[in-house]
Design a protein around this motif. Structure first.
Motif, short mmCIF file in Angstrom:
data_model
loop_
_atom_site.label_atom_id
_atom_site.label_comp_id
_atom_site.label_asym_id
_atom_site.label_seq_id
_atom_site.Cartn_x
_atom_site.Cartn_y
_atom_site.Cartn_z
N GLY A 12 -3.37 5.87 -36.13
CA GLY A 12 -4.06 4.82 -36.98
C GLY A 12 -3.15 4.16 -38.06
N ASP A 13 -1.89 4.50 -37.91
CA ASP A 13 -1.00 3.90 -38.83
C ASP A 13 -0.62 2.57 -38.19
OD1 ASP A 13 1.04 3.20 -40.63
OD2 ASP A 13 1.85 5.06 -41.01
N PRO A 14 -0.82 1.38 -38.84
CA PRO A 14 -0.34 0.25 -38.21
C PRO A 14 1.35 0.03 -38.40
CG PRO A 14 -1.39 -0.35 -40.38
CD PRO A 14 -1.59 1.05 -40.09
N ALA A 15 1.95 0.64 -39.16
CA ALA A 15 3.40 0.59 -39.20
C ALA A 15 4.10 1.58 -38.06
CB ALA A 15 3.82 0.91 -40.65
N VAL A 16 3.33 2.35 -37.45
CA VAL A 16 3.84 3.11 -36.50
C VAL A 16 3.59 2.51 -34.85
CG1 VAL A 16 3.79 5.35 -35.32
CG2 VAL A 16 3.84 5.22 -37.73
N ASP A 17 4.46 2.14 -34.19
CA ASP A 17 4.38 1.59 -32.95
C ASP A 17 4.64 2.81 -31.79
OD1 ASP A 17 4.22 -1.42 -33.82
OD2 ASP A 17 6.13 -1.05 -34.76
N GLY A 18 5.47 3.66 -32.26
CA GLY A 18 5.64 4.74 -31.05
C GLY A 18 5.52 6.09 -31.84
N ILE A 19 4.97 6.98 -30.87
CA ILE A 19 4.74 8.29 -31.24
C ILE A 19 5.44 9.08 -30.38
CG2 ILE A 19 3.14 10.13 -32.00
CD1 ILE A 19 0.93 7.98 -32.74
N LEU A 20 6.36 10.17 -30.85
CA LEU A 20 7.05 10.99 -30.16
C LEU A 20 6.89 12.39 -30.59
CD1 LEU A 20 10.60 10.45 -28.48
CD2 LEU A 20 9.70 12.75 -29.57
N VAL A 21 6.12 13.15 -29.94
CA VAL A 21 6.11 14.80 -30.19
C VAL A 21 7.02 15.55 -29.56
CG1 VAL A 21 4.61 16.66 -30.41
CG2 VAL A 21 3.51 14.49 -30.90
#
Length: 295
Positions: free
Chosen positions: A88-97
């Motif tokens: 939900g964070d608009p500043a985050v475009d990519g998430i890598l776990v």
């Protein structure tokens, strides 16, 4: 004959440079930087090294990088809560776990919780399905990097016989799908394949991603074959250790037409493709067009 060495470092540097140039244009158009959030659970030394490398590369490309370090005892519920916050964070475009996760956490559940439009690792079932169906989506970084190396080395891959040794969701299966999309004739093999050497000997392209040090021998290869070695294995070397691939590099040098070294082959491309995927995600999330083919 001595095989050409495919310089993954140089080719990754060229891709990172293109990403940096395109990111500067994105920042001007969007009024913000592309953002990559990396989540590390626990203190696995290799994972910690990868996470640091990814963070440095992201910042070097001009993007915003954030790392979320969680204790090894973090519950699956708490990790999923963080993933939902990043979705939900608009500043985050990519998430890598970063994988692997501690044993008490269901990796599949965590991957499935990531927004497919922010899944720059390309592991989400939606993106896996898009790849298998020939639709647009995020492709896992390592196999896409392998494909880029192959196309730069060979040009048109249409009609070539390819053997992918390894059947993981991270490398083997998506690699096979990418090669099929390039009109290769593809065989997926693995450690239990009968007469694996004969399968490899018939291939113009061998992608080794089985996770066993130096398992693929030079005399298994078709003369002139192009060999992409995805393996990264640490083996004893005197009082210390050294890195080797899944291919017997010295044995392959006199048979193959071209081969990636370990280290310095596929590894640098993986991080460069991660930056590429993050920038593509940023364009889509911000509604900013980009020049097709520039990345």
């Amino acid at each position: 004959m001595t095989a050409r060495i495919i310089d993954g470092k140089a080719r990754a540097a060229a891709l990172r440079a293109r990403v940096g140039e395109q990111h500067a244009a994105f920042e001007r158009a969007a009024g913000r930087k592309a953002g990559l959030a990396v989540v590390l659970v626990g203190e696995d030394p290799a994972s910690a090294v990868y996470v640091r490398s990814k963070g440095k590369a992201t910042e070097a490309a001009g993007m915003a990088s954030s790392t979320h370090r969680l204790a090894a005892k973090t519950s699956e519920g708490d990790l999923l809560t963080l993933v939902r916050q990043l979705n939900g964070d608009p500043a985050v475009d990519g998430i890598l776990v970063q994988l692997p996760l501690p044993g008490h956490i269901n990796e599949n559940a965590v991957i499935a919780a990531i927004d497919p439009n922010k899944d720059v690792d390309g592991f989400h079932p939606v993106n896996a399905g898009r790849l298998a169906s020939g639709l647009q989506g995020f492709v896992p970084c390592t196999p896409l990097g392998c494909l880029m190396l192959l196309k730069e080395e060979l040009g048109d891959l249409s009609g070539l016989d390819a053997v992918v040794i390894g059947r993981s969701n991270i490398v083997g299966k998506p690699m096979a799908a990418l090669l099929l999309a390039e009109s290769c004739t593809v065989t997926i093999a693995h450690s239990r394949t009968r007469d694996l050497a004969a399968k490899a000997a018939a291939a113009d392209i061998v992608v080794a991603a089985v996770g066993r040090p130096e398992m693929i021998k030079g005399d298994w290869l078709k003369p002139g074959a192009t060999v992409i070695d995805v393996g990264i294995n640490r083996v004893p070397d005197g009082e210390g250790t050294r890195l080797v691939g899944d291919v017997d590099f010295d044995g392959a040098l006199s048979v193959a037409g071209a081969i990636t070294p370990v280290p310095g082959g596929v590894g640098p491309m993986t991080i460069a493709v991660l930056l590429r995927n993050t920038l593509l995600a940023a364009h889509r999330n911000a509604g900013v067009a980009y020049e097709k083919g520039s990345l």
